[in-house]
Design an enzyme around this catalytic site. Structure first.
Site, PDB file in Angstrom:
ATOM      1  N   GLU A  57       0.829  -1.209   0.000  1.00 26.92           N
ATOM      2  CA  GLU A  57       0.000   0.000   0.000  1.00 26.92           C
ATOM      3  C   GLU A  57       0.863   1.258   0.000  1.00 26.92           C
ATOM      4  O   GLU A  57       0.576   2.219  -0.719  1.00 26.92           O
ATOM      5  CB  GLU A  57      -0.938   0.014   1.211  1.00 26.92           C
ATOM      6  CG  GLU A  57      -1.939  -1.120   1.231  1.00 26.92           C
ATOM      7  CD  GLU A  57      -1.434  -2.371   1.942  1.00 26.92           C
ATOM      8  OE1 GLU A  57      -2.279  -3.198   2.335  1.00 26.92           O
ATOM      9  OE2 GLU A  57      -0.205  -2.532   2.128  1.00 26.92           O
ATOM     10  N   CYS A  85      -2.287  -3.255   7.249  1.00 28.38           N
ATOM     11  CA  CYS A  85      -1.758  -3.271   8.616  1.00 28.38           C
ATOM     12  C   CYS A  85      -1.912  -1.872   9.209  1.00 28.38           C
ATOM     13  O   CYS A  85      -2.261  -0.922   8.505  1.00 28.38           O
ATOM     14  CB  CYS A  85      -0.290  -3.698   8.605  1.00 28.38           C
ATOM     15  SG  CYS A  85       0.837  -2.411   8.009  1.00 28.38           S
ATOM     16  N   CYS A  88       0.086   0.836   7.266  1.00 29.08           N
ATOM     17  CA  CYS A  88      -0.508   1.143   5.972  1.00 29.08           C
ATOM     18  C   CYS A  88      -1.825   1.883   6.130  1.00 29.08           C
ATOM     19  O   CYS A  88      -2.118   2.800   5.361  1.00 29.08           O
ATOM     20  CB  CYS A  88      -0.688  -0.129   5.159  1.00 29.08           C
ATOM     21  SG  CYS A  88       0.884  -0.850   4.657  1.00 29.08           S
TER      22      CYS A  88
END
Length: 158
Positions: A57, A85, A88
């Site tokens: 990302e 996560c 990100c």
């Protein structure tokens, strides 16, 4: 007939596969789309670049911002092969796309050894209870730079 969301998600998944098979990093991919056109692509490059922030990302956001010559992704949609996560997700919120779509869940990622649950558990803890020792020092000196920013007449807010 396949809709555009599926087409773009398929491309994010393809980025994941290409990066993984190319030895660049884990099986994660992402694309950024604006006005129906892919403007940024990324795959996980953590191990190949020795950069723990080179998640798919983040790589896709950096690519899109470079290609669009901007630091915000207004009017864009981010497609990720996996639920982002915490790092990100923070980057996504800072980039400000209009929408986020993901394929696999964070539980799916944990099942193959990519478990970021410990980070989710660390975030709400008081600083002194976190696993990485964290201490605040030199606040007054740091605030001096903040004051200079406040006084700066040509600053660009983001």
């Amino acid at each position: 007939m396949e809709d555009k969301n599926q087409e773009f998600m398929r491309e994010a998944i393809l980025q994941a596969r290409k990066g993984m098979e190319g030895g660049e990093g884990g099986p994660f991919g992402a694309v950024v789309v604006k006005d129906g056109v892919i403007v940024g692509r990324g795959n996980n490059r953590v191990t190949s670049s020795n950069d723990p922030t080179a998640h798919a990302e983040v790589v896709a956001i950096r690519d899109a911002c470079k290609n669009l010559d901007t630091f915000q992704l207004d009017g864009c949609v981010l497609y990720s092969s996996c639920e982002p996560c915490p790092m990100c997700l923070g980057a996504i919120y800072w980039a400000r796309p209009d929408k986020l779509y993901f394929s696999c869940t964070r539980e799916d990622a944990a099942d193959i050894g990519f478990d970021d649950d410990f980070i989710y558990k660390e975030i709400p803890l008081p600083i002194h209870e976190r696993k990485i020792e964290t201490k605040q020092i030199m606040q007054q000196e740091g605030l001096g730079v903040f004051k200079a920013w406040t006084d700066k007449t040509d600053r660009e807010m983001y």
